[in-house]
Design an enzyme around this catalytic site. Structure first.
Site, PDB file in Angstrom:
ATOM      1  CB  CYS A 399      -0.762   0.053   1.111  1.00 41.09           C
ATOM      2  SG  CYS A 399      -2.045   1.235   1.248  1.00 41.09           S
ATOM      3  CG  HIS A 526      -3.466  -3.678   2.960  1.00 40.33           C
ATOM      4  ND1 HIS A 526      -2.725  -3.356   3.792  1.00 40.33           N
ATOM      5  CD2 HIS A 526      -4.112  -2.403   2.198  1.00 40.33           C
ATOM      6  CE1 HIS A 526      -2.724  -2.061   3.640  1.00 40.33           C
ATOM      7  NE2 HIS A 526      -3.772  -1.506   2.982  1.00 40.33           N
ATOM      8  CD  GLU A 528      -1.449  -6.547   5.015  1.00 38.65           C
ATOM      9  OE1 GLU A 528      -1.696  -5.513   5.313  1.00 38.65           O
ATOM     10  OE2 GLU A 528      -0.855  -6.983   3.903  1.00 38.65           O
TER      11      GLU A 528
END
Length: 564
Positions: A399, A526, A528
């Protein structure tokens, strides 16, 4: 439908989210379909405008919901996909009731906490508990509900009252309460103290809820005498007192709970159709936790951010790194570096912290710059990116990390010394990162580009494409309101800063790579948020492989790991 309510006492942050996730995992491993709901008794509509220092990270769901980080635990442990309605707040409940009142649904009635607010809570829970959480579309059989905060807080009173009524509405055989409490052990005496738990249970019972299980959080295993004392004064049998002591990994918590007979208890208490033998899911979980204690090799990643004083701010990032380290059988050391200390101003004001920060960065095997907001520390992040690029250190920018990588490249390769993001310098001569045109600056909450979006790979030779399994596109979750300026794209690509992934319209830059580098990758999304213990996120996995010196061998072998 069976409902399991998890409440907490003594203090917040005691680990209710991990307990709730572990309960769900155990039940799912026995063949049950499990959903989860997190209740937060604050008036905010969602978690989108929270400070990371106060509440930790904001977890983002497929539908764009900005929710409490505990929903990340639920998704990782249970491997399910939740929606924003699985995070219930006081603000959402009051908003829905007020809208009904304005619409005239309560004509001639005085709208009150009881019954209107409490009824709305129960209706929300019953409706959301039945929503499918995986691709098969079947209704869940069990819903684990975590009530945030601590019993006795004024904010949680309407929810406690709602569940006091709820237990009779759904019948006793369909409702179970787990109460998580702290057993302090003062260092002066070393004695495990039960009084806080006794008081907490007394408070809960006084409000109309009787715990079926008391989960005791403690630093060391409970003594038998202590367990019997809790049983006596809290009106439960000794087998209903569960001990969860401090462990080296949260992944060991489900195994601790199962070893203490949790499955048998739920089978009899809720009359659940539980399989007599757990499936390979829990066996794999146990094998994973056993392996973590035997790793001999290690690697380190420098996490360069601005919220390093509160590690929960990067909860999903840390988990994604852990999942990747597990996959390659390496111990992981995360070196947290406050990016402010990498800046020249720190060298003048505090040379010790400046040199310590640079020493930690230079000694790491890889560099990660995660997402964030605000100008503080951005120059330090750019210095870290510049160091990783020049010294051929594996790098991943997520990001804001990707946006700053573009700014660093523009400054130091294209010679645009003023290159910056308009978020930090609205008057920059070279606006490499700009605000998205559809952003509404008049409102903060829920105005970013949020949720699951598709990224199309534009290059067949992309390293990240190979790590994803040589697919044509990926669907990942986003949370941003700034983007790399598409008008300057060709200037960056001419010098080797390649945008190998773009959105479906071809307007937004989603993935960037530098080829002449061991691993230099930036992603606008993102990744994750979708990482799982047995399915690590490919961008993070690539970073760990490169940091361990195994990436090229992995790619040559067709993206297959060597046998363990």
């Amino acid at each position: 439908m069976k409902y399991i309510l998890v409440t907490g006492g003594v203090l917040s942050g005691i680990g209710k989210g991990i307990i709730a996730s572990s309960v769900g995992l155990i039940l799912k491993s026995r063949g049950l379909r499990v959903s989860a709901i997190k209740i937060d008794p604050y008036i905010n509509i969602d978690a989108g405008t929270f400070s990371p220092y106060e509440h930790g990270e904001v977890f983002v769901l497929d539908d764009g919901g900005e929710v409490d980080l505990d929903l990340g635990n639920y998704e990782r442990f249970l491997d399910i996909r939740l929606t924003k309605d699985n995070n219930l707040t006081t603000g959402k409940i009051y908003q829905s009731v007020i809208l009904k009142e304005r619409r005239g649904d309560y004509l001639s009635k005085t709208v009150q906490v009881v019954p209107h607010i409490t009824d709305a809570i129960q209706e929300w829970v019953m409706g959301q508990a039945k929503v499918a959480v995986d691709d098969n579309g079947f209704e869940p059989q069990v819903c684990v509900i975590e009530l945030g905060g601590t019993v006795g807080d004024i904010e949680s009173m309407p929810f406690i009252e709602a569940f006091r009524q709820f237990q009779f509405k759904v019948k006793r055989e369909n409702f179970c309460n787990i109460h998580v409490s702290l057993i302090p052990q003062p260092s002066t005496t070393g004695e495990q103290k039960t009084k806080p738990t006794q008081n907490s249970v007394r408070e809960l019972r006084g409000l109309g809820l009787c715990p079926d299980l008391i989960v005791c959080r403690c630093s060391t295993p409970l003594d038998t005498a202590v367990k019997e004392k809790i049983s006596m004064f809290c009106h439960v049998e000794p087998k209903q007192v569960i001990c969860i002591q401090d462990v080296s990994s949260v992944y060991k918590v489900p195994l601790l709970m199962e070893d203490q007979g949790l499955v048998d208890f739920f089978c009899s208490r809720l009359n659940l159709p539980i399989a007599t033998k757990h499936n390979k899911m829990l066996r794999k979980w146990k094998e994973m936790t056993d392996r973590t204690d035997r790793f001999l090799e290690s690697t380190s990643i420098a996490l360069v951010g601005k919220y390093t004083k509160c590690l929960d701010s990067y909860a999903s990032v840390i988990k994604a790194l852990e999942h990747s380290a597990l996959a390659i059988n390496y111990k992981l050391e995360v070196k947290f570096i406050d990016s402010v200390y990498l800046e020249q101003s720190t060298e003048r004001d505090d040379p010790v912290k400046y040199h310590q920060a640079w020493q930690r960065l230079c000694s790491a095997n890889g560099v990660l710059v995660p997402g964030g907001f605000g100008v503080r520390g951005t120059e330090g992040k750019i210095h870290a990116i510049n160091w990783a690029r020049k010294h051929k250190k594996p790098f991943l920018g997520v990001c804001l990390g990707m946006q700053l990588a573009a700014c660093e490249f523009a400054r130091n390769v294209l010679g645009w010394e003023d290159a910056n993001s308009t978020e930090f310098d609205p008057n920059t001569k070279y606006p490499v990162v700009i605000e998205m045109p559809e952003h509404n600056p008049g409102q903060m909450g829920g105005t970013m580009r949020l949720g699951r979006r598709r990224t199309i790979f534009k290059s067949t030779s992309s390293v990240l494409r190979k790590l994803y399994g040589d697919v044509e596109y990926v669907d990942e979750r986003h949370r941003h309101r700034f983007e790399v300026n598409p008008e300057l794209k060709h200037h960056l690509e001419e010098k080797g800063f390649h945008f190998v992934g773009q959105d479906q319209e071809g307007k937004r830059m989603e993935i960037t790579e530098i080829k002449d580098h061991p691993y230099f990758v930036g992603v606008q999304y993102h990744p994750e948020f979708t990482s799982r213990p047995f399915k690590p996120s490919p961008p993070y996995f690539g970073l760990l492989l490169a940091a361990a010196g195994k990436l090229q061998n992995y790619l040559i072998k067709g993206c297959r790991l060597s046998p363990r």
